[in-house]
Scaffold this motif. Sequence first.
Motif, PDB file in Angstrom:
ATOM      1  N   LYS A 137       0.821  -1.214   0.000  1.00 52.62           N
ATOM      2  CA  LYS A 137       0.000   0.000   0.000  1.00 52.62           C
ATOM      3  C   LYS A 137       0.851   1.259   0.000  1.00 52.62           C
ATOM      4  N   GLY A 138       2.145   1.084   0.117  1.00 57.19           N
ATOM      5  CA  GLY A 138       3.037   2.233   0.023  1.00 57.19           C
ATOM      6  C   GLY A 138       3.340   2.905   1.359  1.00 57.19           C
ATOM      7  N   PHE A 139       2.860   2.309   2.463  1.00 51.56           N
ATOM      8  CA  PHE A 139       3.152   2.906   3.764  1.00 51.56           C
ATOM      9  C   PHE A 139       4.577   2.591   4.222  1.00 51.56           C
ATOM     10  N   GLY A 140       5.067   1.407   3.790  1.00 52.34           N
ATOM     11  CA  GLY A 140       6.409   1.021   4.201  1.00 52.34           C
ATOM     12  C   GLY A 140       7.329   0.948   2.994  1.00 52.34           C
ATOM     13  N   VAL A 141       8.634   1.080   3.255  1.00 51.05           N
ATOM     14  CA  VAL A 141       9.597   1.065   2.155  1.00 51.05           C
ATOM     15  C   VAL A 141       9.857  -0.382   1.717  1.00 51.05           C
ATOM     16  N   GLU A 142      10.383  -1.186   2.623  1.00 48.92           N
ATOM     17  CA  GLU A 142      10.695  -2.569   2.288  1.00 48.92           C
ATOM     18  C   GLU A 142      10.717  -3.389   3.567  1.00 48.92           C
ATOM     19  N   ARG A 143      10.326  -4.650   3.463  1.00 50.86           N
ATOM     20  CA  ARG A 143      10.306  -5.489   4.649  1.00 50.86           C
ATOM     21  C   ARG A 143      11.594  -6.292   4.728  1.00 50.86           C
ATOM     22  N   PHE A 144      12.229  -6.239   5.884  1.00 50.48           N
ATOM     23  CA  PHE A 144      13.414  -7.064   6.122  1.00 50.48           C
ATOM     24  C   PHE A 144      13.095  -8.035   7.237  1.00 50.48           C
ATOM     25  N   GLN A 145      13.448  -9.302   7.039  1.00 52.53           N
ATOM     26  CA  GLN A 145      13.205 -10.215   8.145  1.00 52.53           C
ATOM     27  C   GLN A 145      14.367 -10.101   9.123  1.00 52.53           C
ATOM     28  N   VAL A 146      14.066 -10.194  10.398  1.00 50.40           N
ATOM     29  CA  VAL A 146      15.063  -9.908  11.427  1.00 50.40           C
ATOM     30  C   VAL A 146      15.374 -11.154  12.237  1.00 50.40           C
ATOM     31  N   MET A 147      14.333 -11.809  12.684  1.00 40.99           N
ATOM     32  CA  MET A 147      14.531 -12.929  13.612  1.00 40.99           C
ATOM     33  C   MET A 147      13.196 -13.655  13.736  1.00 40.99           C
ATOM     34  N   TYR A 148      13.218 -14.769  14.365  1.00 41.43           N
ATOM     35  CA  TYR A 148      11.940 -15.399  14.686  1.00 41.43           C
ATOM     36  C   TYR A 148      12.002 -15.936  16.109  1.00 41.43           C
ATOM     37  N   ASN A 149      10.873 -16.054  16.668  1.00 42.93           N
ATOM     38  CA  ASN A 149      10.788 -16.854  17.882  1.00 42.93           C
ATOM     39  C   ASN A 149       9.694 -17.862  17.609  1.00 42.93           C
ATOM     40  N   ASP A 150       9.397 -18.713  18.527  1.00 44.98           N
ATOM     41  CA  ASP A 150       8.337 -19.661  18.220  1.00 44.98           C
ATOM     42  C   ASP A 150       7.230 -19.583  19.244  1.00 44.98           C
ATOM     43  N   PHE A 151       6.110 -20.070  18.825  1.00 49.46           N
ATOM     44  CA  PHE A 151       4.951 -20.129  19.711  1.00 49.46           C
ATOM     45  C   PHE A 151       4.919 -21.464  20.419  1.00 49.46           C
ATOM     46  N   VAL A 152       4.324 -21.451  21.580  1.00 48.29           N
ATOM     47  CA  VAL A 152       4.093 -22.704  22.291  1.00 48.29           C
ATOM     48  C   VAL A 152       2.667 -22.672  22.799  1.00 48.29           C
ATOM     49  N   VAL A 153       2.097 -23.841  22.992  1.00 47.36           N
ATOM     50  CA  VAL A 153       0.800 -23.902  23.664  1.00 47.36           C
ATOM     51  C   VAL A 153       1.087 -24.276  25.108  1.00 47.36           C
ATOM     52  N   VAL A 154       0.594 -23.466  26.041  1.00 48.10           N
ATOM     53  CA  VAL A 154       0.786 -23.800  27.443  1.00 48.10           C
ATOM     54  C   VAL A 154      -0.563 -24.157  28.049  1.00 48.10           C
ATOM     55  N   GLY A 155      -0.508 -24.915  29.122  1.00 45.86           N
ATOM     56  CA  GLY A 155      -1.758 -25.311  29.765  1.00 45.86           C
ATOM     57  C   GLY A 155      -1.466 -26.326  30.842  1.00 45.86           C
ATOM     58  N   PRO A 156      -2.503 -26.820  31.497  1.00 44.24           N
ATOM     59  CA  PRO A 156      -2.318 -27.858  32.509  1.00 44.24           C
ATOM     60  C   PRO A 156      -1.936 -29.187  31.833  1.00 44.24           C
ATOM     61  N   THR A 157      -1.146 -29.993  32.513  1.00 43.32           N
ATOM     62  CA  THR A 157      -0.704 -31.256  31.897  1.00 43.32           C
ATOM     63  C   THR A 157      -1.817 -32.300  31.904  1.00 43.32           C
ATOM     64  N   GLU A 158      -2.869 -32.046  32.635  1.00 47.32           N
ATOM     65  CA  GLU A 158      -4.055 -32.884  32.584  1.00 47.32           C
ATOM     66  C   GLU A 158      -5.169 -32.090  31.925  1.00 47.32           C
ATOM     67  N   PRO A 159      -5.994 -32.636  31.080  1.00 46.12           N
ATOM     68  CA  PRO A 159      -6.037 -34.032  30.637  1.00 46.12           C
ATOM     69  C   PRO A 159      -5.200 -34.291  29.387  1.00 46.12           C
ATOM     70  N   VAL A 160      -4.504 -33.272  28.876  1.00 47.30           N
ATOM     71  CA  VAL A 160      -3.770 -33.494  27.630  1.00 47.30           C
ATOM     72  C   VAL A 160      -2.284 -33.634  27.947  1.00 47.30           C
ATOM     73  N   ALA A 161      -1.666 -34.674  27.444  1.00 44.15           N
ATOM     74  CA  ALA A 161      -0.238 -34.873  27.678  1.00 44.15           C
ATOM     75  C   ALA A 161       0.558 -34.028  26.688  1.00 44.15           C
TER      76      ALA A 161
END
Lengths: 318, 230, 231
Positions: A137-161
């Motif tokens: 759309k012309g709002f930004g000049v150019e996208r540079f990738q910098v780094m990544y992190n990752d997602f995790v699902v957190v929750g109680p260990t019961e009932p799902v292992a």
Amino acid sequence: MKKQRQLLATILAGAMLAAVVTGCGAKEEPAPAEAPAETPEESAGDEAEEATETPAEASEEEAAPAEQKGVLMMATTTSTADTGLLDYLAPIFLEDTGWELQWSAVGTGEALKMGENGDVDIVLVHAKASEEEFVEKGFGVERFQVMYNDFVVVGPTEPVAPTDDIESLFKTIQEDQLTFVSRGDDSGTDKKEKGIWKKLELDPAGNPNYLESGQGMGATITMADEKGAYCLTDRGTWLKMKNDADVEIQLDIICEGASDLLNQYGIIAVSPEKYPEVNNEAANAMIEWICSEEVQGLIANYGVDQYGEALFTPNANE
Amino acid sequence: MQLVREMLDAAFSDVGVFDAVCVTFQLAFGATTISSVLGIFLGLLLERARFAGKRVVIRVNRTLMGVPPVVIGLVVYMILMRRGPLGKLNMLFTVQGMILAQVLIITPIICGMTYTSLVSKAPAIRTFARTMGASPMQTQWLVIRELKKELYFAVVTGFGRSISEVGAVMLVGGNIKGHTRTMTTTISLLKSQGIFTEGLTLGVLLLVMAFVIQSLADFFQRGEKTDENY
Amino acid sequence: MRITDLEKKQGDFQMKIDTLVLEKGKIHGIIGGNGCGKTTLCKLIMGILRPDRGTLDYEGLDIRKITMTAQRPYFIQGSVYENICYPLKIRRIRPDEQKIDQWLDRCSLAEKKHQYARSLSSGEQQKVSMIRALIFDPEFVMIDETLSNLDPENLELFEHVIFDIQKERAITWLLISHRLAHIYKMCGELHFMHEGTLLASGGKHEILFENKDDRIRRFVANEVIKMETSV
């Protein structure tokens, strides 16, 4: 003027911190009325943190403001600020380039909006599709990738292992109507989670225990902890919460390592053609700086001391 | 009602605006009612009672009138959280929990305003009631009746605080869509998504609804006044 | 009623009355300079203030049968009629419309019956407060300067009212007024107060003309001069 106020707020935050640390509140300077109003709460807090982590830099900053070239204003997601990465990088950036980095940590949607409005010079976010649209759309000049992190699902260990199969986990949550707290705020994390539901052709709204918090990552994790619920979070915020929260978080990582769970950060300078008043010089300096091998190395090591593992994986040169 | 829900949900992004409106007013009426009863009662008590440290209590009350809601929100959160002292009640992230937080915010305001109007006006009313031979109960009742306008104003102020408050309801309610999301926390959410215009529209809607309720309340107030040839 | 060893401190003001007897069925007057404690005494009798020491013996008089009208009376929110009905309402007495209308007629307030009481002029307010105090047939009435600012015509009206009631039921009155002529005309017994103490009690001639106390003589002389100059 703004810089002076910012400086004043920094000094004030430092003085207040010193007062708290030494336990003598009497030495507090009376706060000038406009200083806190000018500085959003978060950044004042950030600066206080900064003062604890790197007192040497903070005092240098106060001592030698003349060397500064000016301010680079960044809009970024809560994850980069909440993990303390920017607090760590900003003083080094100042030293290397002479630009002072200030940032507003908001959701990806709002961060891009701030860029679209020309309120900031640069954006650092993680929602590739939206970022590309932003550039198109012309709002930004150019996208540079910098780094990544990752997602995790957190929750109680019961009932799902614990598992590395995100698809079966999400299916189980939906089928067994387990409690799941979603950000629901159209942030990068939220988009990621919605994307997974979509891919699985599931409608989470059909689960009466699917809740949308509409809040930041930290608040959402806390809510999931209170409710004994599952939630999708970026690893950085999760580690920081697990490590630093006053009340011990009783959730664990239930799912990690799936390729669907990667979270790529991109950095984009706001177009100076669209908004001539943006500080494009500093923005370019930032992009060049953050993609440099040296800084990429810093990112790769950030958090290892504190959490035993890196919070982000740099990949600017891939 | 279903029609209104459809209209609202069509007009706004998928953030549960209709439910937010319902929660906002459920919260406002609940919190204002409880706070009014408590606040007026405490205000009456504070004006009547004589005890050591009363001035300190009044000063504390004045301070609490300006307490940042977010602080109360945090305190209530810590009390209600699973490992907090009242964790067993399961009131965190519920409307009841939000009402509790708002009662703590609004009661001091109503109490303080009640106390202030009583201090300036009640002695003359009591003296008068005495000269008329009124019993203590009748005297107290007359004081309340004569200060109806002031008490009404205190209650309206409390109501206004309730619907406009965002800090405490965000923390204690958790802004859960369809359950504890209010109009103000919706605005906050919309802002975080960069959807400013809808946020503004919702803000205007909130003001309009507050205006309508205010007008209704004023109408009933005035209804009584005309009987008295005011 | 009989007051003995009364003491009351209010800030710098100290009130001390050894004995004051207000004989039943008579019209008493209290005179004295500004700030001598006349109003405080009324409030003590009314039970609005509590004495620090001493006793007030009402001699069997029900305190609910005592009333008092102030110089600037309080009006409840509502009409003149509602105000007059208030003492009846709290006694659960049905208002006697005819009686109220007679009162209002006699005080030329008939047209203002349903007007908002607080919108009346101060003279009208004083008349309404008198009606309101007398409507429930009290046994002991204190009038604290209420009549002082009425014009001569209205003052005379209430002087007649008081005499009429006196002829009929012989209740006890306690009048406070700086209008010495009014006091002289109305009262049988006079009590002179000075800086919180009761200097003298007795018949009006005795107090006004035959008293040897310099302070009383000076007060009376001053009042007479004031009256002369104001005429």
